[in-house]
Design a protein around this motif. Structure first.
Motif, PDB file in Angstrom:
ATOM      1  N   GLU A   1       3.536   6.852   8.903  1.00 23.96           N
ATOM      2  CA  GLU A   1       3.489   5.402   8.725  1.00 23.96           C
ATOM      3  C   GLU A   1       4.759   4.831   8.125  1.00 23.96           C
ATOM      4  N   GLY A   2       5.538   5.649   7.439  1.00 22.91           N
ATOM      5  CA  GLY A   2       6.733   5.120   6.796  1.00 22.91           C
ATOM      6  C   GLY A   2       7.929   5.200   7.716  1.00 22.91           C
TER       7      GLY A   2
ATOM      8  N   LYS B   1       0.884   7.601  -6.715  1.00 18.78           N
ATOM      9  CA  LYS B   1      -0.073   8.630  -7.117  1.00 18.78           C
ATOM     10  C   LYS B   1       0.578   9.994  -7.304  1.00 18.78           C
TER      11      LYS B   1
ATOM     12  N   LYS C   1       0.477   4.089  -2.815  1.00 17.27           N
ATOM     13  CA  LYS C   1       0.122   5.461  -2.450  1.00 17.27           C
ATOM     14  C   LYS C   1       1.114   6.441  -3.058  1.00 17.27           C
TER      15      LYS C   1
ATOM     16  N   SER D   1       0.834  -1.206   0.000  1.00 20.01           N
ATOM     17  CA  SER D   1       0.000   0.000   0.000  1.00 20.01           C
ATOM     18  C   SER D   1       0.868   1.255   0.000  1.00 20.01           C
TER      19      SER D   1
ATOM     20  N   SER E   1       0.262  12.063  -1.298  1.00 14.66           N
ATOM     21  CA  SER E   1      -0.650  10.952  -1.518  1.00 14.66           C
ATOM     22  C   SER E   1      -0.324   9.871  -0.500  1.00 14.66           C
ATOM     23  N   HIS E   2       0.838  10.018   0.119  1.00 13.28           N
ATOM     24  CA  HIS E   2       1.288   9.147   1.201  1.00 13.28           C
ATOM     25  C   HIS E   2       1.601  10.121   2.335  1.00 13.28           C
ATOM     26  N   PRO E   3       1.227   9.810   3.564  1.00 13.05           N
ATOM     27  CA  PRO E   3       1.393  10.810   4.622  1.00 13.05           C
ATOM     28  C   PRO E   3       2.831  11.280   4.831  1.00 13.05           C
TER      29      PRO E   3
END
Lengths: 370, 368
Positions: free
Chosen positions: A151-152, A95, A92, A88, A119-121
């Motif tokens: 999250e990454g 995008k 993300k 995911s 598009s990814h936090p």
């Protein structure tokens, strides 16, 4: 798309992989090289790899020295230092290739002027609006980096068109570039790094991207457009015309564009009829093309050989023009034009440039000819 | 996904997340919330600073998940009158039916929604909702709003391990003033921990605490802090960086100590600051044994002067303050009297809440 799919930038990709392998990742990079050769593509895939949920395991395995027996299946070097393009996180980040889709319906021009795209936090893309990146964007980037990752594992900022950072935006960025917060990485992308302040360049690691060789380009083109039945000859012309830049060559309208601009060039040799530069960037584009044609004209003049031409398919027209001037004058004209092109970013008066260009062309090619 | 839910239940749940789901436009998907139906149903909303995870009482007919536009569904739920049936269809469409009305809403797949971290329960810390709310109340006013020193735009949560429990210290500061409060709370941490909680999260947490009583538990991981109130989890990202050493700033041995009645002091501060400059709110504070005089002078408008009674025995001293800083600090105190400890006109002044040893405020004086 992943790092392994990037064609022709082996060196750049190798450097980035080396960083990851040694686990010594620089905090700021400048990716330089012509437009359309894969800088942004590489940047996004690099960040995907850093944050990929599946390659995490692989990177850890490497660091721990293959303690886990089951992990022997991940022995392929390329696979380990690449993203999976399926998790995911990768999806993300993908995008970001289409930032327009990340604009909410209600956003107006004023909002877009200082918009950063997510598009990814944990991954931000900044792009110029109306040819400029303003200080608000730098501030937003700073704020974004002041938080810990959501999250990454890495927080990443990509600034596309970094040469358009205005002075205050560039200055505001200096502190962040020099000492970004932990687990942060900034990638500046610019086709014209010489326009970036020295203070910025000196704080970043430079990575050079080079145009693709003709054979690789042709192969790439034939591969990409297999459905459209591309003739090998057309592929060669396209790869020559694009100067080894896949981003340009994959544009369907490249040949048509060339032909319509060539027509306006031929017209301008005779008289000023209509404005050939209607859009904002078209002046620069026009001069870039003219540069190619003048080169071909000069080549014809000097050698008379067709196989050295870039615009092989327009040989006839070029030969006609080449007969009208001396080699020396053609070269001088080409130099003058590239000076004009360089000055375009200072907002030259379009009318004046047009008349001046016409006069120069007339002077060089308008005489009785050799 | 298919579930049946009472109208009031859904409305309440959506009400809780309106503040979070709407705020930002940086990512279009953030105006959505994630509805997950597994054994039980839950609602997740985030604006990347904070994330709210709450339960939804529903009858689950089919498991699944979907991102749903928060505002539109809220508007629908407000207007309909019957039980609501939510049903996901092909291509992320959501069918909402209630009574005789049906709606179709365009949703997004779960994969595009930011992935929330797993709640870390390895070091469970417990604190009563009331205590935590007081601690936030008494410090949050002193934090910065959009300071370029980003660490100051949050509250420091400093967990100090003790033999049996933990001492929690909460600090807020912008450089001119500082608020500090310390309390012992239940739990165990392996080592000292300093976290910076963003101001927005602190405000949102306070709202949540207003509605709940009893005990809440706190979980920590590298990048996040989790507040768990019953079934609700509020997750916040932490701010990166090192917080200034607050201990150095708090004066330990200011010699001139005065005590003043809180209400009277607040009122006279309000009155005198009418005449002070709008920007600085400067008020002079002349302290003498037995009384203090508050003076504000503005050459363009005029001046104000008021005397109040204080308990003070030392030498006279004159010192300038920003009246707003004083008011902010005093208003939030609970006791009837305020202790003021001064050293000299340019060194930090300490305000104490009489009867509450853990709470201290530091205010830098002004040159007058």
């Amino acid at each position: 798309m992943a790092l392994r799919d990037i064609i022709g930038q082996e060196k750049a990709v190798e450097i980035l992989r080396g960083c990851m392998e040694r686990n010594r990742i620089g905090h700021a990079f400048v990716f330089t090289g012509d437009d359309g050769i894969g800088k942004k593509l590489t940047a996004i895939n690099f960040i995907k790899t850093l944050n990929c949920q599946n390659s995490r395991e692989a990177l850890d395995v490497m660091r721990d020295g293959l303690k886990d027996k089951n992990s022997f299946r991940i022995t392929d070097h390329a696979l380990r230092l690449d993203c999976c393009d399926q998790c995911s996180s990768c999806l993300k980040i993908n995008k970001l290739f289409y930032p327009e889709a990340l604009i909410s319906p209600g956003e107006k021009d004023d909002d877009l002027r200082s918009k950063i795209y997510l598009s990814h936090p944990d991954v931000v893309l900044a792009i110029p609006f109306n040819g400029e990146i303003r200080v608000d964007i730098t501030r937003k980037i700073e704020e974004f980096l002041s938080y810990k990752a959501f999250e990454g594992r890495w927080k990443a900022v990509i600034i596309d068109g970094a040469e358009t950072l205005n002075q205050s935006a560039a200055n505001a960025l200096l502190k962040t570039l020099e000492e970004p917060p932990e687990q942060s990485i900034l990638i500046l992308i610019s086709p014209r790094p010489e326009l970036l302040p020295k203070t910025i360049l000196s704080r970043c690691q430079r990575i050079f991207f080079s145009p693709l060789p003709i054979n690789k380009m042709s192969a790439l083109l034939e591969d990409k457009s297999d459905s459209k039945n591309l003739q090998p000859e057309t592929a060669v012309i396209l790869s020559m015309l694009s100067g080894g830049r896949p981003g340009l060559a994959l544009n369907d309208e490249l040949l048509e564009k060339r032909d319509s601009l060539f027509l306006s060039f031929q017209q301008l040799l005779e008289k000023i009829d209509e404005d050939p530069w209607e859009e904002k960037d078209s002046e620069d584009e026009w001069f870039a093309w003219v540069h190619l044609w003048l080169r071909d004209i000069a080549v014809l003049k000097a050698t008379g050989r067709t196989d050295l031409l870039i615009n092989r398919d327009r040989e006839k027209d070029l030969r006609v023009i080449s007969k009208k001037a001396e080699l020396h004058d053609i070269l001088t004209l080409s130099n003058t034009f590239s000076r004009i092109r360089d000055s375009l970013r200072f907002n030259l008066n379009k009318r004046v440039v047009l008349y001046h260009t016409h006069l120069l062309l007339k002077k060089t090619f308008g005489g009785s000819g050799a | 996904m298919k579930l049946k839910v009472e109208r009031e239940e859904l409305q309440q749940a959506l009400q809780n997340i309106q503040g979070i789901a709407e705020k930002k436009t940086t990512m279009p998907i953030l105006s959505h919330f994630l509805l997950k139906a597994d054994k039980t149903a839950s609602i997740i909303a985030t604006d990347l600073d904070i994330a709210f995870t709450g339960p939804l009482k529903a009858e689950i007919l089919e498991k699944g998940s979907l991102c749903i536009p928060a505002k539109k569904l809220f508007e629908i739920v407000r207007e309909v009158e019957d039980k609501i049936l939510l049903e996901s269809q092909e291509n992320n469409w959501l069918k909402v039916s209630s009574g005789k009305s049906t709606f179709k809403l365009m949703g997004l797949p779960e994969g595009e929604y930011p992935t929330l971290p797993q709640v870390n329960r390895s070091e469970e810390i417990k604190i009563s909702a009331k205590t935590l709310k007081t601690m936030i109340d008494k410090t949050v006013y002193a934090t910065g709003d959009s300071d370029t020193r980003y660490t100051l735009n949050g509250l420091l949560l400093h967990f100090l391990p003790k033999k049996k429990n933990i001492e929690l210290r909460v600090v807020g500061t912008v450089g001119h003033r500082l608020a500090f409060i310390a309390k012992d709370i239940i739990g165990k941490v392996a080592e000292e921990k300093k976290l910076i909680l963003p101001k927005k999260a602190a405000v949102e947490l306070k709202r949540l605490l207003d509605e709940n009583e009893g005990e809440i538990s706190i979980g920590l991981d590298k990048n996040h802090i989790f507040f768990m109130v019953e079934d609700i989890v509020l997750t916040s990202r932490l701010i990166e960086g090192t917080y200034p050493n607050y201990d150095q700033v708090i004066p330990k041995d200011n010699e001139k100590k005065a005590t003043v009645e809180k209400v009277a002091f607040t009122k006279s501060l309000r009155r005198t600051s009418i005449m002070s400059r709008e920007k600085t709110h400067a008020v002079r504070f002349d302290l003498e044994p037995g009384k203090a005089t508050l003076i504000s002078i503005n050459p363009d408008i005029g001046e104000a002067r008021e005397e109040i009674a204080v308990q003070y025995k030392g030498e006279p001293i004159s010192i300038g303050f920003n009246a707003r800083y004083l008011l902010d600090a005093i208003q939030i105190m609970d006791g009837e009297a305020v202790g003021i400890e001064v050293q000299d006109p340019l060194s930090p002044t300490l305000l104490r809440e009489i009867g509450e040893e853990g709470h201290k405020c530091v205010i830098m004086p002004m040159r007058i």
